[in-house]
Design a protein around this motif. Sequence first.
Motif, PDB file in Angstrom:
ATOM      1  N   PHE A   1      14.652 -20.944  44.411  1.00  0.00           N
ATOM      2  CA  PHE A   1      13.967 -22.017  43.470  1.00  0.00           C
ATOM      3  C   PHE A   1      15.153 -23.172  43.395  1.00  0.00           C
ATOM      4  CE2 PHE A   1      10.466 -22.567  40.470  1.00  0.00           C
ATOM      5  CZ  PHE A   1      10.828 -23.907  39.848  1.00  0.00           C
ATOM      6  N   PHE A   2      15.034 -24.183  44.009  1.00  0.00           N
ATOM      7  CA  PHE A   2      15.940 -25.592  44.180  1.00  0.00           C
ATOM      8  C   PHE A   2      15.547 -26.556  43.422  1.00  0.00           C
ATOM      9  CE2 PHE A   2      18.245 -28.785  45.899  1.00  0.00           C
ATOM     10  CZ  PHE A   2      19.702 -28.242  46.208  1.00  0.00           C
ATOM     11  N   THR A   3      16.434 -27.008  42.504  1.00  0.00           N
ATOM     12  CA  THR A   3      16.121 -28.283  41.886  1.00  0.00           C
ATOM     13  C   THR A   3      16.604 -29.426  41.995  1.00  0.00           C
ATOM     14  OG1 THR A   3      15.135 -26.896  39.843  1.00  0.00           O
ATOM     15  CG2 THR A   3      15.762 -29.070  39.288  1.00  0.00           C
ATOM     16  N   LEU A   4      16.269 -30.739  42.103  1.00  0.00           N
ATOM     17  CA  LEU A   4      16.726 -31.756  42.174  1.00  0.00           C
ATOM     18  C   LEU A   4      16.581 -32.618  41.136  1.00  0.00           C
ATOM     19  CD1 LEU A   4      14.926 -33.009  45.677  1.00  0.00           C
ATOM     20  CD2 LEU A   4      17.326 -32.202  45.455  1.00  0.00           C
TER      21      LEU A   4
ATOM     22  N   ARG B   1      19.581 -22.711  42.071  1.00  0.00           N
ATOM     23  CA  ARG B   1      20.803 -23.649  42.412  1.00  0.00           C
ATOM     24  C   ARG B   1      20.217 -25.177  41.862  1.00  0.00           C
ATOM     25  NH1 ARG B   1      23.281 -24.354  47.544  1.00  0.00           N
ATOM     26  NH2 ARG B   1      21.179 -24.078  48.250  1.00  0.00           N
ATOM     27  N   ILE B   2      20.989 -25.928  41.565  1.00  0.00           N
ATOM     28  CA  ILE B   2      20.505 -27.626  41.077  1.00  0.00           C
ATOM     29  C   ILE B   2      21.512 -28.491  41.700  1.00  0.00           C
ATOM     30  CG2 ILE B   2      20.572 -29.188  39.065  1.00  0.00           C
ATOM     31  CD1 ILE B   2      20.518 -26.383  37.435  1.00  0.00           C
TER      32      ILE B   2
ATOM     33  N   GLY C   1      25.479 -26.677  42.480  1.00  0.00           N
ATOM     34  CA  GLY C   1      25.591 -25.338  42.122  1.00  0.00           C
ATOM     35  C   GLY C   1      24.552 -24.560  41.268  1.00  0.00           C
ATOM     36  N   ASP C   2      24.869 -23.403  40.857  1.00  0.00           N
ATOM     37  CA  ASP C   2      23.883 -22.910  39.981  1.00  0.00           C
ATOM     38  C   ASP C   2      23.800 -23.382  38.476  1.00  0.00           C
ATOM     39  OD1 ASP C   2      26.003 -21.461  38.463  1.00  0.00           O
ATOM     40  OD2 ASP C   2      26.014 -19.688  39.893  1.00  0.00           O
ATOM     41  N   ALA C   3      23.189 -22.973  37.677  1.00  0.00           N
ATOM     42  CA  ALA C   3      22.904 -23.343  36.464  1.00  0.00           C
ATOM     43  C   ALA C   3      24.138 -23.265  35.540  1.00  0.00           C
ATOM     44  CB  ALA C   3      21.629 -22.697  35.564  1.00  0.00           C
TER      45      ALA C   3
END
Length: 375
Positions: free
Chosen positions: A48-51, A220-221, A233-235
Amino acid sequence: MVSRSLLCRGRVVPQDITNAIDVRQAVKRYGDFTALKTISLSIHDNEFFTLLGPSGCGKTTLLRMIAGFEDVTEGEIFLYGEEIENLPPDKRPVNTVFQNYALFPHMNVLENVSFGLEMLGKSKSEARTRAGEILELVQLSQFGARKPLQLSGGQQQRVALARALAPQPKVLLLDEPLSALDLKLRKAMQLELKHLQRETGITFIFVTHDQDEALTMSDRIAVMSAGELQQLGDARDIYEKPANRFVADFIGETNLIDVIVKSKDGDRVLCEFPNGLTLTCDAVDEMDVGKTGHMSIRPERMKLHQTQVEAENFKGKVVENVYAGTDVQTIVHLQNDMKLAVRTQNSDTGKAMIFDPGTDVFVDVEFGSARLLAS
């Protein structure tokens, strides 16, 4: 309950490929305007990757480049090792969930979900069976005969998700899909989306400007600003160890103070504030003595006392308290007009150690929580 193996049948991932998406030196220009400035990043399989970033930072442009809705001016994009930047959108094994859902109002829920499958060549019966399976996953089996306008906003969002998941894409792209929902429903949908991602094993790439949303959901974000990648990186890393002033200020709340490096001892640096006070902190970048940087201190990493408990405590005066339910934010004025925001968690009894405006206090900064940023 629908099994994950049933939901993911037909989804084949090469065993020697660990990245779902590789973006290599990607640039996007519109005439003289550069929307994306040489972006390189990898998104792992089943992630689950966030931009994340403010409006206009380029996050949706990058998502649309992965989907094929925008051309790549320079660079390459790979999906499970296959170069795709020149493939048309309908040839890419990805699906997109849009902010406005884009459901067909004249079709019922089951027809909305099965329509895309029939367009892919599935028989009507096979498409209906698959649609039923995915509606069970999103807990909408009982609403198959309803039209979209007969559903709530959250239910419409789940129909859009079901329709996108039904063809078993290798990657699901989500362009701010929760922004139209009210706060409570948005919080509930965040957990549902994360659950769906785990159940299906499909890589999710999620676009949002909401920091809390990104921290809650993401493995990761990628934090973006002005077309550039600021930090990946991760949260926990993004929040606890911001790479620069922008990330520190954009993610959550922080106190940002201009400081001068007075001395160094390994990774620990003694910094001086404009009011002459000093504090030892961790340095992100190599900085010489005498250089100016920015110190970041999260409000919850400080405590208030009526007496001095550590040598580096700051003396100040409480000027305001803001009650926020789970905690109270206190604004403290130090000498020479310097201000600090301090957050105090409410106790189980609902009574935190809160000092009235006008009270003299000492601000105790938790060891290791102050971070020196060069830019």
